[in-house]
Write a protein that holds these residues in place. Structure first.
Motif, PDB file in Angstrom:
ATOM      1  N   UNK A  68      24.005  37.988  80.394  1.00  0.00           N
ATOM      2  CA  UNK A  68      23.891  36.556  80.106  1.00  0.00           C
ATOM      3  C   UNK A  68      24.104  36.189  78.645  1.00  0.00           C
ATOM      4  N   UNK A  69      23.832  37.112  77.727  1.00  0.00           N
ATOM      5  CA  UNK A  69      24.039  36.829  76.303  1.00  0.00           C
ATOM      6  C   UNK A  69      25.473  37.079  75.865  1.00  0.00           C
ATOM      7  N   UNK A  70      26.281  37.686  76.753  1.00  0.00           N
ATOM      8  CA  UNK A  70      27.650  38.057  76.394  1.00  0.00           C
ATOM      9  C   UNK A  70      28.707  37.252  77.132  1.00  0.00           C
ATOM     10  N   UNK A  71      28.461  36.933  78.395  1.00  0.00           N
ATOM     11  CA  UNK A  71      29.492  36.297  79.208  1.00  0.00           C
ATOM     12  C   UNK A  71      28.879  35.640  80.437  1.00  0.00           C
ATOM     13  N   UNK A  72      29.591  34.667  80.992  1.00  0.00           N
ATOM     14  CA  UNK A  72      29.204  34.036  82.250  1.00  0.00           C
ATOM     15  C   UNK A  72      30.098  34.510  83.387  1.00  0.00           C
ATOM     16  N   UNK A  73      30.841  35.592  83.151  1.00  0.00           N
ATOM     17  CA  UNK A  73      31.759  36.134  84.148  1.00  0.00           C
ATOM     18  C   UNK A  73      30.993  36.578  85.395  1.00  0.00           C
ATOM     19  N   UNK A  74      31.456  36.203  86.589  1.00  0.00           N
ATOM     20  CA  UNK A  74      30.773  36.628  87.810  1.00  0.00           C
ATOM     21  C   UNK A  74      30.821  38.133  88.005  1.00  0.00           C
TER      22      UNK A  74
END
Length: 223
Positions: A68-74
Motif C-alpha cells: 500500500x505504501x508503494x503502489x495501488x496495483x491489483x
C-alpha cells in the motif's frame, strides 16, 4: 500492452506462465523472491502483480503488507491448494483475488483479465458517485467519507461502487460476485465475505454497522 509481474521462486512455473501469458498478448517480468518483487515494483509500473505466498527472503504476505505504501496495483495471490488460512489473510491484507497452485495458466489468464476488466470498466465511468456521506471518484479511484479520504484497495473500491449503485437495496452475494469479482459465486469461496469484512472495518469509525449482512440475501450499504 498489459504488463504483469510474476513473483514466484518456482522458475519452471514462472517460465510456463510467462510463455502462456506472452502468447496471449501480455508482457511479463519475473521476480524469484520477495526482495526482487519489491525492487521491481519500485522501479516499474505494472497493471497487475501475481504473487506467491511462499517465497524466500521476504514471503508474499510480508510483501503484501508493504504494497500500500508503494503502489495501488491489483494483486492475485498464488496459494497452496486447500490452504484457506493463507488465502483469507492475503485478502485481508489487500489482495484482489487468489488462485491455488498448481495453477492452470488458462484459469490464471481469466482471473487476470477479470481483475483488469473490472478496473477498466470503472475507470470509464467519469461521473462521481455521491450518496449522503460517501463520495467515489471513479476517475482517480478515490473514496471519501465526510469529505475525508479513505484508503481502500481496488476490490474494496469496486465493492463500494456496486453497493452504492444499489441505492440502499440488498445486493445478493451472487450479483456482487459476478459484478465485483467477475465470476460465479462458489459454495466454498469466501473471497467476497473477506472483502466485505475488511471494508466494513474501515467504515466503522463513521458508522457502527456500515454494511449490513442480510441473512440468506446479501449485503446492504447503510452508511
Amino acid at each position: 500492452m498489459t504488463r504483469i509481474l510474476l513473483g514466484d521462486d518456482d522458475k519452471e512455473l514462472v517460465e510456463l506462465l510467462d510463455e502462456y501469458l506472452t502468447n496471449h498478448g501480455l508482457s511479463c517480468d519475473a521476480a524469484y523472491d520477495g526482495e526482487q518483487v519489491l525492487e521491481k515494483i519500485k522501479s516499474n509500473i505494472y497493471d497487475l502483480i501475481v504473487l506467491d505466498i511462499m517465497m524466500p527472503k521476504i514471503d508474499g504476505l510480508s510483501v503484501l503488507r508493504q504494497l500500500p505504501t508503494l503502489t495501488q496495483t491489483p494483486v492475485i495471490m498464488l496459494t497452496a491448494k486447500g490452504d484457506e488460512i493463507d488465502r483469507i489473510i492475503g485478502l485481508e491484507l489487500g489482495a484482489d483475488d487468489y488462485i491455488a497452485k498448481p495453477c492452470n495458466p488458462r484459469e490464471l489468464l481469466a482471473r487476470i483479465n477479470a481483475v483488469i476488466k473490472r478496473a477498466t470498466m470503472l475507470n470509464t465511468e467519469v461521473v462521481p458517485l455521491v450518496h449522503d456521506r460517501l463520495e467515489l471518484d471513479q476517475i482517480h479511484r478515490v473514496c471519501k467519507v465526510d469529505g475525508q479520504p479513505l484508503q481502500v484497495t481496488g476490490t474494496e473500491f469496486d465493492l463500494l461502487v456496486a453497493l452504492l449503485q444499489q441505492q440502499g437495496k440488498v445486493a445478493s452475494k451472487e450479483w456482487l460476485s459476478k459484478t465485483v469479482l467477475q465470476r460465479e459465486l462458489q459454495p466454498l469461496d469466501r473471497s467476497l465475505d473477506v472483502h466485505v469484512s475488511r471494508l466494513r472495518k474501515k467504515l466503522q469509525p463513521y458508522h457502527d454497522d456500515p454494511i449490513k449482512a442480510v441473512r440468506g440475501k446479501g449485503y446492504q450499504l447503510v452508511l
